[in-house]
Write a protein that holds these residues in place. Structure first.
Motif, PDB file in Angstrom:
ATOM      1  N   TRP A 175       0.856  -1.365  -0.025  1.00  0.00           N
ATOM      2  CA  TRP A 175      -0.271   0.265  -0.066  1.00  0.00           C
ATOM      3  C   TRP A 175       1.391   1.568   0.295  1.00  0.00           C
ATOM      4  CZ3 TRP A 175      -5.734   0.313   1.305  1.00  0.00           C
ATOM      5  CH2 TRP A 175      -6.157  -0.819   1.520  1.00  0.00           C
ATOM      6  N   HIS A 176       1.801   1.215   0.632  1.00  0.00           N
ATOM      7  CA  HIS A 176       2.582   2.044   0.938  1.00  0.00           C
ATOM      8  C   HIS A 176       4.427   2.502  -0.262  1.00  0.00           C
ATOM      9  CE1 HIS A 176       3.954   5.657   3.387  1.00  0.00           C
ATOM     10  NE2 HIS A 176       4.735   5.223   3.273  1.00  0.00           N
ATOM     11  N   SER A 177       4.435   3.228  -1.019  1.00  0.00           N
ATOM     12  CA  SER A 177       5.004   2.988  -1.566  1.00  0.00           C
ATOM     13  C   SER A 177       6.747   3.718  -0.541  1.00  0.00           C
ATOM     14  CB  SER A 177       4.902   4.137  -2.706  1.00  0.00           C
ATOM     15  OG  SER A 177       5.298   5.935  -1.874  1.00  0.00           O
ATOM     16  N   GLY A 178       6.553   4.608   0.633  1.00  0.00           N
ATOM     17  CA  GLY A 178       7.288   5.185   1.504  1.00  0.00           C
ATOM     18  C   GLY A 178       8.340   6.409   0.667  1.00  0.00           C
ATOM     19  N   THR A 179       7.530   6.933  -0.341  1.00  0.00           N
ATOM     20  CA  THR A 179       8.365   8.386  -0.487  1.00  0.00           C
ATOM     21  C   THR A 179       8.114   9.213   0.688  1.00  0.00           C
ATOM     22  OG1 THR A 179       5.807   9.079  -1.452  1.00  0.00           O
ATOM     23  CG2 THR A 179       8.083   8.353  -3.255  1.00  0.00           C
ATOM     24  N   MET A 180       7.185   9.923   1.121  1.00  0.00           N
ATOM     25  CA  MET A 180       7.149  10.153   2.825  1.00  0.00           C
ATOM     26  C   MET A 180       6.484   8.892   3.705  1.00  0.00           C
ATOM     27  SD  MET A 180       3.134  11.974   2.026  1.00  0.00           S
ATOM     28  CE  MET A 180       3.242  12.999   0.713  1.00  0.00           C
ATOM     29  N   THR A 181       6.756   9.466   5.322  1.00  0.00           N
ATOM     30  CA  THR A 181       6.798   8.750   6.044  1.00  0.00           C
ATOM     31  C   THR A 181       5.367   8.743   6.127  1.00  0.00           C
ATOM     32  OG1 THR A 181       6.354  10.941   7.752  1.00  0.00           O
ATOM     33  CG2 THR A 181       8.935   9.629   7.514  1.00  0.00           C
ATOM     34  N   TYR A 182       4.695   7.837   7.423  1.00  0.00           N
ATOM     35  CA  TYR A 182       3.243   7.423   6.917  1.00  0.00           C
ATOM     36  C   TYR A 182       2.893   8.074   7.804  1.00  0.00           C
ATOM     37  CZ  TYR A 182      -0.441   4.820   7.619  1.00  0.00           C
ATOM     38  OH  TYR A 182      -2.504   4.319   7.783  1.00  0.00           O
ATOM     39  N   GLY A 183       3.071   8.505   8.658  1.00  0.00           N
ATOM     40  CA  GLY A 183       2.605   9.658   9.807  1.00  0.00           C
ATOM     41  C   GLY A 183       1.893  10.630   9.068  1.00  0.00           C
ATOM     42  N   LEU A 184       3.154  11.245   8.368  1.00  0.00           N
ATOM     43  CA  LEU A 184       2.665  12.739   7.502  1.00  0.00           C
ATOM     44  C   LEU A 184       1.481  12.123   6.440  1.00  0.00           C
ATOM     45  CD1 LEU A 184       2.790  15.303   6.905  1.00  0.00           C
ATOM     46  CD2 LEU A 184       4.893  14.788   5.039  1.00  0.00           C
ATOM     47  N   LEU A 185       1.695  11.096   5.626  1.00  0.00           N
ATOM     48  CA  LEU A 185       0.754  10.865   4.782  1.00  0.00           C
ATOM     49  C   LEU A 185      -0.842  10.356   5.298  1.00  0.00           C
ATOM     50  CD1 LEU A 185       0.017   9.491   1.799  1.00  0.00           C
ATOM     51  CD2 LEU A 185       0.377   7.392   2.886  1.00  0.00           C
ATOM     52  N   LEU A 186      -0.665   9.985   6.620  1.00  0.00           N
ATOM     53  CA  LEU A 186      -1.967  10.103   7.129  1.00  0.00           C
ATOM     54  C   LEU A 186      -3.212  10.913   7.769  1.00  0.00           C
ATOM     55  CD1 LEU A 186      -4.269   7.954   8.518  1.00  0.00           C
ATOM     56  CD2 LEU A 186      -2.789   8.135  10.720  1.00  0.00           C
ATOM     57  N   CYS A 187      -2.304  12.591   8.651  1.00  0.00           N
ATOM     58  CA  CYS A 187      -2.262  13.448   8.407  1.00  0.00           C
ATOM     59  C   CYS A 187      -2.410  13.800   7.269  1.00  0.00           C
ATOM     60  CB  CYS A 187      -1.194  14.145   8.866  1.00  0.00           C
ATOM     61  SG  CYS A 187      -0.761  13.764  10.608  1.00  0.00           S
ATOM     62  N   ILE A 188      -2.200  14.171   6.028  1.00  0.00           N
ATOM     63  CA  ILE A 188      -2.171  14.838   4.926  1.00  0.00           C
ATOM     64  C   ILE A 188      -3.676  14.000   4.802  1.00  0.00           C
ATOM     65  CG2 ILE A 188      -2.317  15.375   2.478  1.00  0.00           C
ATOM     66  CD1 ILE A 188       1.199  15.460   4.083  1.00  0.00           C
ATOM     67  N   GLN A 189      -3.876  12.655   4.157  1.00  0.00           N
ATOM     68  CA  GLN A 189      -5.532  12.198   4.068  1.00  0.00           C
ATOM     69  C   GLN A 189      -6.608  12.309   4.921  1.00  0.00           C
ATOM     70  OE1 GLN A 189      -4.146   8.062   3.710  1.00  0.00           O
ATOM     71  NE2 GLN A 189      -3.452   7.981   2.224  1.00  0.00           N
ATOM     72  N   VAL A 190      -5.749  12.692   5.862  1.00  0.00           N
ATOM     73  CA  VAL A 190      -7.127  12.914   7.398  1.00  0.00           C
ATOM     74  C   VAL A 190      -7.536  14.690   7.020  1.00  0.00           C
ATOM     75  CG1 VAL A 190      -7.585  14.036   9.287  1.00  0.00           C
ATOM     76  CG2 VAL A 190      -6.715  11.499   9.058  1.00  0.00           C
ATOM     77  N   VAL A 191      -6.649  15.289   6.198  1.00  0.00           N
ATOM     78  CA  VAL A 191      -7.146  16.078   5.913  1.00  0.00           C
ATOM     79  C   VAL A 191      -7.616  16.644   4.893  1.00  0.00           C
ATOM     80  CG1 VAL A 191      -6.132  18.664   5.326  1.00  0.00           C
ATOM     81  CG2 VAL A 191      -5.170  18.018   7.045  1.00  0.00           C
ATOM     82  N   ILE A 192      -7.524  15.781   3.775  1.00  0.00           N
ATOM     83  CA  ILE A 192      -8.451  15.888   2.536  1.00  0.00           C
ATOM     84  C   ILE A 192      -9.390  15.304   2.863  1.00  0.00           C
ATOM     85  CG2 ILE A 192      -8.238  14.756   0.361  1.00  0.00           C
ATOM     86  CD1 ILE A 192      -4.822  15.008   0.571  1.00  0.00           C
ATOM     87  N   LEU A 193      -9.839  14.192   3.534  1.00  0.00           N
ATOM     88  CA  LEU A 193     -11.221  13.749   4.212  1.00  0.00           C
ATOM     89  C   LEU A 193     -11.902  14.833   4.739  1.00  0.00           C
ATOM     90  CD1 LEU A 193     -10.390   9.633   5.564  1.00  0.00           C
ATOM     91  CD2 LEU A 193     -12.283  10.596   3.436  1.00  0.00           C
ATOM     92  N   PHE A 194     -11.300  15.454   5.813  1.00  0.00           N
ATOM     93  CA  PHE A 194     -12.226  16.271   6.055  1.00  0.00           C
ATOM     94  C   PHE A 194     -12.421  17.322   5.137  1.00  0.00           C
ATOM     95  CE2 PHE A 194     -12.146  20.849   7.775  1.00  0.00           C
ATOM     96  CZ  PHE A 194     -12.639  20.573   8.885  1.00  0.00           C
ATOM     97  N   PHE A 195     -11.601  17.908   4.355  1.00  0.00           N
ATOM     98  CA  PHE A 195     -11.987  19.536   3.133  1.00  0.00           C
ATOM     99  C   PHE A 195     -13.690  18.181   2.441  1.00  0.00           C
ATOM    100  CE2 PHE A 195      -8.692  21.189   4.806  1.00  0.00           C
ATOM    101  CZ  PHE A 195      -9.226  22.793   5.024  1.00  0.00           C
TER     102      PHE A 195
END
Length: 133
Positions: A65-85
């Motif tokens: 699932w995870h390509s490793g281009t960014m840390t998973y914690g950062l990716l998860l935070c960005i995804q939560v922000v996207i889901l919020f909007f």
């Protein structure tokens, strides 16, 4: 070749016009579509989080699932922000606070189709050129 390139905008305009006539989208219909897409993305984020936290046999491994281009914690935070909007936007459409704009919708449709086609091509080439990966 030039005749073909000249006809591309005409073909795109005819296609978009027929899609627009078929769908006849109003604010509530767009809100339902956005809500469904938000739920699908939320499911994907939650499934990836579940695979990260525990081993689930029927889902792909976390590395798949995870390509490793960014840390998973950062990716998860960005995804939560996207889901919020995404949720805010869907709710606004469902309440009729936003009127769909055809031009912006058509631009988003074309952009999405190009992105989707590019990702399918990228995945296909990856499977053909690097079948072991």
């Amino acid at each position: 070749m030039t005749k073909f390139l000249i006809k591309i905008p005409e073909v795109i305009n005819r296609t978009l016009a027929s899609v627009n006539r078929y769908l006849m989208l109003n604010s509530q219909k767009v809100g339902v579509i956005l809500s469904i897409l938000t739920a699908v993305f939320c499911f994907r984020v939650m499934a990836q989080l579940a695979v990260y936290a525990i081993d689930i046999s029927f889902l792909p491994t976390f590395d798949a699932w995870h390509s490793g281009t960014m840390t998973y914690g950062l990716l998860l935070c960005i995804q939560v922000v996207i889901l919020f909007f995404m949720g805010i936007t869907a709710r606004r459409f469902l309440r009729g606070q936003v009127t769909p704009a055809r031009v912006i919708g058509n631009i988003a449709l074309i952009t999405g189709a190009v992105y989707f086609s590019t990702m399918v091509l990228r995945m296909s080439l990856g499977l053909l050129l690097y079948p072991e990966s």
